[in-house]
Write an enzyme that holds these catalytic residues in place. Sequence first.
Site, PDB file in Angstrom:
ATOM      1  N   ARG A   1      12.217  -4.808   4.629  1.00  0.00           N
ATOM      2  CA  ARG A   1      11.710  -3.575   4.301  1.00  0.00           C
ATOM      3  C   ARG A   1      12.676  -2.591   5.185  1.00  0.00           C
ATOM      4  O   ARG A   1      13.203  -2.777   6.310  1.00  0.00           O
ATOM      5  CB  ARG A   1      10.236  -3.398   4.944  1.00  0.00           C
ATOM      6  CG  ARG A   1       9.740  -1.746   5.048  1.00  0.00           C
ATOM      7  CD  ARG A   1       8.507  -1.787   4.985  1.00  0.00           C
ATOM      8  NE  ARG A   1       7.536  -2.348   6.028  1.00  0.00           N
ATOM      9  CZ  ARG A   1       6.535  -2.531   6.246  1.00  0.00           C
ATOM     10  NH1 ARG A   1       5.559  -2.053   5.424  1.00  0.00           N
ATOM     11  NH2 ARG A   1       6.000  -2.990   7.382  1.00  0.00           N
TER      12      ARG A   1
ATOM     13  N   LYS B   1       0.968  -1.279   0.038  1.00  0.00           N
ATOM     14  CA  LYS B   1       0.028  -0.030  -0.048  1.00  0.00           C
ATOM     15  C   LYS B   1       0.868   1.209  -0.072  1.00  0.00           C
ATOM     16  O   LYS B   1       0.658   2.105  -0.574  1.00  0.00           O
ATOM     17  CB  LYS B   1      -1.060  -0.016   1.417  1.00  0.00           C
ATOM     18  CG  LYS B   1      -1.886  -1.017   1.252  1.00  0.00           C
ATOM     19  CD  LYS B   1      -2.858  -1.206   2.584  1.00  0.00           C
ATOM     20  CE  LYS B   1      -2.144  -1.093   3.927  1.00  0.00           C
ATOM     21  NZ  LYS B   1      -1.460  -2.383   4.185  1.00  0.00           N
TER      22      LYS B   1
ATOM     23  N   ARG C   1     -10.073   0.446   8.392  1.00  0.00           N
ATOM     24  CA  ARG C   1      -9.165  -1.009   8.588  1.00  0.00           C
ATOM     25  C   ARG C   1     -10.225  -1.695   9.417  1.00  0.00           C
ATOM     26  O   ARG C   1      -9.725  -2.848   9.836  1.00  0.00           O
ATOM     27  CB  ARG C   1      -7.930  -0.533   9.516  1.00  0.00           C
ATOM     28  CG  ARG C   1      -6.962  -1.705   9.451  1.00  0.00           C
ATOM     29  CD  ARG C   1      -5.974  -0.701  10.367  1.00  0.00           C
ATOM     30  NE  ARG C   1      -4.627  -1.558  10.271  1.00  0.00           N
ATOM     31  CZ  ARG C   1      -3.541  -1.347   9.405  1.00  0.00           C
ATOM     32  NH1 ARG C   1      -3.539  -0.286   8.763  1.00  0.00           N
ATOM     33  NH2 ARG C   1      -2.798  -1.932   9.660  1.00  0.00           N
TER      34      ARG C   1
ATOM     35  N   ARG D   1      -0.103  -9.404  12.887  1.00  0.00           N
ATOM     36  CA  ARG D   1      -0.848  -8.145  12.355  1.00  0.00           C
ATOM     37  C   ARG D   1      -1.610  -9.040  11.203  1.00  0.00           C
ATOM     38  O   ARG D   1      -2.557  -8.559  10.790  1.00  0.00           O
ATOM     39  CB  ARG D   1       0.641  -7.385  11.664  1.00  0.00           C
ATOM     40  CG  ARG D   1       1.044  -6.456  12.697  1.00  0.00           C
ATOM     41  CD  ARG D   1       2.030  -5.958  12.302  1.00  0.00           C
ATOM     42  NE  ARG D   1       2.042  -5.129  11.148  1.00  0.00           N
ATOM     43  CZ  ARG D   1       3.111  -4.768  10.376  1.00  0.00           C
ATOM     44  NH1 ARG D   1       4.386  -5.225  10.573  1.00  0.00           N
ATOM     45  NH2 ARG D   1       2.797  -3.962   9.363  1.00  0.00           N
TER      46      ARG D   1
ATOM     47  N   ARG E   1      10.956  -0.820  10.967  1.00  0.00           N
ATOM     48  CA  ARG E   1      10.184  -0.775  11.719  1.00  0.00           C
ATOM     49  C   ARG E   1      10.236  -1.761  12.907  1.00  0.00           C
ATOM     50  O   ARG E   1      10.338  -2.712  12.738  1.00  0.00           O
ATOM     51  CB  ARG E   1       8.716  -0.868  11.107  1.00  0.00           C
ATOM     52  CG  ARG E   1       8.415   0.513  10.194  1.00  0.00           C
ATOM     53  CD  ARG E   1       7.186   0.488   9.586  1.00  0.00           C
ATOM     54  NE  ARG E   1       6.117  -0.457   9.926  1.00  0.00           N
ATOM     55  CZ  ARG E   1       4.841  -0.455   9.131  1.00  0.00           C
ATOM     56  NH1 ARG E   1       4.942   0.320   8.041  1.00  0.00           N
ATOM     57  NH2 ARG E   1       3.982  -0.887   9.705  1.00  0.00           N
TER      58      ARG E   1
HETATM   59  P1  AP5 Z   1       4.828  -1.353   2.097  1.00  0.00           P
HETATM   60  O1  AP5 Z   1       4.646  -0.750   0.571  1.00  0.00           O
HETATM   61  O2  AP5 Z   1       5.572  -0.728   3.013  1.00  0.00           O
HETATM   62  O3  AP5 Z   1       3.415  -2.261   2.297  1.00  0.00           O
HETATM   63  P2  AP5 Z   1       2.026  -1.603   3.234  1.00  0.00           P
HETATM   64  O4  AP5 Z   1       1.182  -2.446   2.586  1.00  0.00           O
HETATM   65  O5  AP5 Z   1       2.246  -0.220   3.198  1.00  0.00           O
HETATM   66  O6  AP5 Z   1       2.637  -2.408   4.588  1.00  0.00           O
HETATM   67  P3  AP5 Z   1       2.480  -1.972   6.231  1.00  0.00           P
HETATM   68  O7  AP5 Z   1       3.244  -2.804   6.865  1.00  0.00           O
HETATM   69  O8  AP5 Z   1       2.625  -0.565   6.129  1.00  0.00           O
HETATM   70  O9  AP5 Z   1       0.741  -2.129   6.076  1.00  0.00           O
HETATM   71  P4  AP5 Z   1       0.193  -2.057   7.619  1.00  0.00           P
HETATM   72  O10 AP5 Z   1      -1.269  -1.888   7.033  1.00  0.00           O
HETATM   73  O11 AP5 Z   1       0.487  -3.276   8.557  1.00  0.00           O
HETATM   74  O12 AP5 Z   1       1.011  -1.000   8.212  1.00  0.00           O
HETATM   75  P5  AP5 Z   1       0.369   0.562   8.845  1.00  0.00           P
HETATM   76  O13 AP5 Z   1       1.646   1.493   8.963  1.00  0.00           O
HETATM   77  O14 AP5 Z   1      -0.659   0.945   8.109  1.00  0.00           O
HETATM   78  O15 AP5 Z   1       5.724  -2.651   1.271  1.00  0.00           O
HETATM   79  C1  AP5 Z   1       6.315  -3.856   2.033  1.00  0.00           C
HETATM   80  C2  AP5 Z   1       7.611  -4.275   1.798  1.00  0.00           C
HETATM   81  O16 AP5 Z   1       7.298  -5.028   0.469  1.00  0.00           O
HETATM   82  C3  AP5 Z   1       8.653  -3.164   1.693  1.00  0.00           C
HETATM   83  O17 AP5 Z   1       9.786  -3.398   1.732  1.00  0.00           O
HETATM   84  C4  AP5 Z   1       8.525  -2.870  -0.024  1.00  0.00           C
HETATM   85  O18 AP5 Z   1       9.603  -2.395  -0.725  1.00  0.00           O
HETATM   86  C5  AP5 Z   1       8.082  -4.222  -0.610  1.00  0.00           C
HETATM   87  N1  AP5 Z   1       7.207  -4.528  -1.748  1.00  0.00           N
HETATM   88  C6  AP5 Z   1       6.224  -3.638  -2.124  1.00  0.00           C
HETATM   89  N2  AP5 Z   1       5.696  -4.102  -3.238  1.00  0.00           N
HETATM   90  C7  AP5 Z   1       6.293  -4.952  -3.657  1.00  0.00           C
HETATM   91  C8  AP5 Z   1       6.225  -5.921  -4.989  1.00  0.00           C
HETATM   92  N3  AP5 Z   1       5.225  -5.767  -5.745  1.00  0.00           N
HETATM   93  N4  AP5 Z   1       7.006  -6.815  -4.890  1.00  0.00           N
HETATM   94  C9  AP5 Z   1       8.045  -7.086  -4.168  1.00  0.00           C
HETATM   95  N5  AP5 Z   1       8.321  -6.370  -2.794  1.00  0.00           N
HETATM   96  C10 AP5 Z   1       7.431  -5.320  -2.807  1.00  0.00           C
HETATM   97  O19 AP5 Z   1      -0.041   0.319  10.456  1.00  0.00           O
HETATM   98  C11 AP5 Z   1       0.927  -0.078  11.445  1.00  0.00           C
HETATM   99  C12 AP5 Z   1       0.242  -0.090  12.835  1.00  0.00           C
HETATM  100  O20 AP5 Z   1      -0.583   0.943  13.063  1.00  0.00           O
HETATM  101  C13 AP5 Z   1      -1.116  -1.247  12.609  1.00  0.00           C
HETATM  102  O21 AP5 Z   1      -0.510  -2.693  13.186  1.00  0.00           O
HETATM  103  C14 AP5 Z   1      -1.725  -0.623  13.782  1.00  0.00           C
HETATM  104  O22 AP5 Z   1      -1.241  -0.982  15.230  1.00  0.00           O
HETATM  105  C15 AP5 Z   1      -1.767   0.776  13.862  1.00  0.00           C
HETATM  106  N6  AP5 Z   1      -2.838   1.288  12.833  1.00  0.00           N
HETATM  107  C16 AP5 Z   1      -2.675   1.932  11.715  1.00  0.00           C
HETATM  108  N7  AP5 Z   1      -3.689   2.388  11.191  1.00  0.00           N
HETATM  109  C17 AP5 Z   1      -4.733   1.946  11.849  1.00  0.00           C
HETATM  110  C18 AP5 Z   1      -6.036   1.884  11.658  1.00  0.00           C
HETATM  111  N8  AP5 Z   1      -6.964   2.572  10.700  1.00  0.00           N
HETATM  112  N9  AP5 Z   1      -6.710   1.447  12.801  1.00  0.00           N
HETATM  113  C19 AP5 Z   1      -6.214   1.032  13.808  1.00  0.00           C
HETATM  114  N10 AP5 Z   1      -4.810   0.776  14.074  1.00  0.00           N
HETATM  115  C20 AP5 Z   1      -4.118   1.377  12.982  1.00  0.00           C
HETATM  116 ZN    ZN Z   2       2.303   1.098   4.759  1.00  0.00          ZN
END
Ligand code: AP5
Ligand code: ZN
Length: 215
Positions: free
Chosen positions: A123, A13, A88, A167, A156
């Site tokens: 990552r 994402k 989410r 997660r 991270r």
């Molecule tokens: P990346 O693009 O970073 O993936 P992402 O989908 O953004 O993954 P996140 O881990 O950020 O998602 P998340 O939803 O768990 O975390 P968030 O920060 O929202 O890609 C991942 C890796 O793969 C990278 O190294 C990238 O280079 C590689 N990659 C990407 N595309 C690729 C491809 N096509 N091929 C190969 N490699 C590739 O949330 C974190 C925490 O915050 C949650 O756990 C929760 O505790 C809290 N939180 C956040 N939002 C909320 C909410 N709305 N409600 C409640 N709690 C929340």
């Molecule tokens: Zn992300």
Amino acid sequence: MKVLLLGAPGAGKGTQAQFIKQEFNIPQISTGDMLRAAIKAGTALGLEAKKIMDEGGLVRDDIIIGLVKERIAEADCANGFLFDGFPRTLPQAEAMQEAGVVLDYVVEIDVPDAVIVDRMSGRRVHLSSGRTYHVAYNPPKVEGKDDETGEDLIQRDDDQAQTVQKRLDVYHQQTEVLVDFYGKQSIETGSPAYIKVDGTQDVEVVKTQVLAQLN
Ligand code: AP5
Ligand code: ZN
């Protein structure tokens, strides 16, 4: 234009958000990035969120909804925005509808769990911009440094294998229902347009497919 990026942790994402926000000139609203900024700044929200995030759980709906409502009221969101990692849960999605937010597109990035654990371990993140790299699949130009600023990249705290599994479990239990929620709305009312892409393809291929369907 209002777009939601939906997908499991590590689906890509954040990676695709960079391309979409540039192409359409809309701000990216990543609740994960906002929470990490709060942790870094040492605010009350940050203190509360840190423990939950490190354990792979979700921060309370009312806190997140309040945060996003404030953010979308800002001037730069007047012409639309890109939601990344929000909504989410079903209550978060319903709160947006009650607030009158009408999404134009939902983009689902589909990646099986087995691929995700490998992605997370490699990552690297530029904290202040949210730019994301992977040591093998999407490396920065200079190892350990952000392409645009030259600043250090970090790992991270929630990217350890054990937390990643938690997660993923939380995603399947609480977030995946949104696939049906928006999918059904799309079929029944034609809005939002629902786009699903295979996120196991190369970053550039996913980008091309997403942008082609948004254009
Ligand atoms: P990346 O693009 O970073 O993936 P992402 O989908 O953004 O993954 P996140 O881990 O950020 O998602 P998340 O939803 O768990 O975390 P968030 O920060 O929202 O890609 C991942 C890796 O793969 C990278 O190294 C990238 O280079 C590689 N990659 C990407 N595309 C690729 C491809 N096509 N091929 C190969 N490699 C590739 O949330 C974190 C925490 O915050 C949650 O756990 C929760 O505790 C809290 N939180 C956040 N939002 C909320 C909410 N709305 N409600 C409640 N709690 C929340
Ligand atoms: Zn992300």
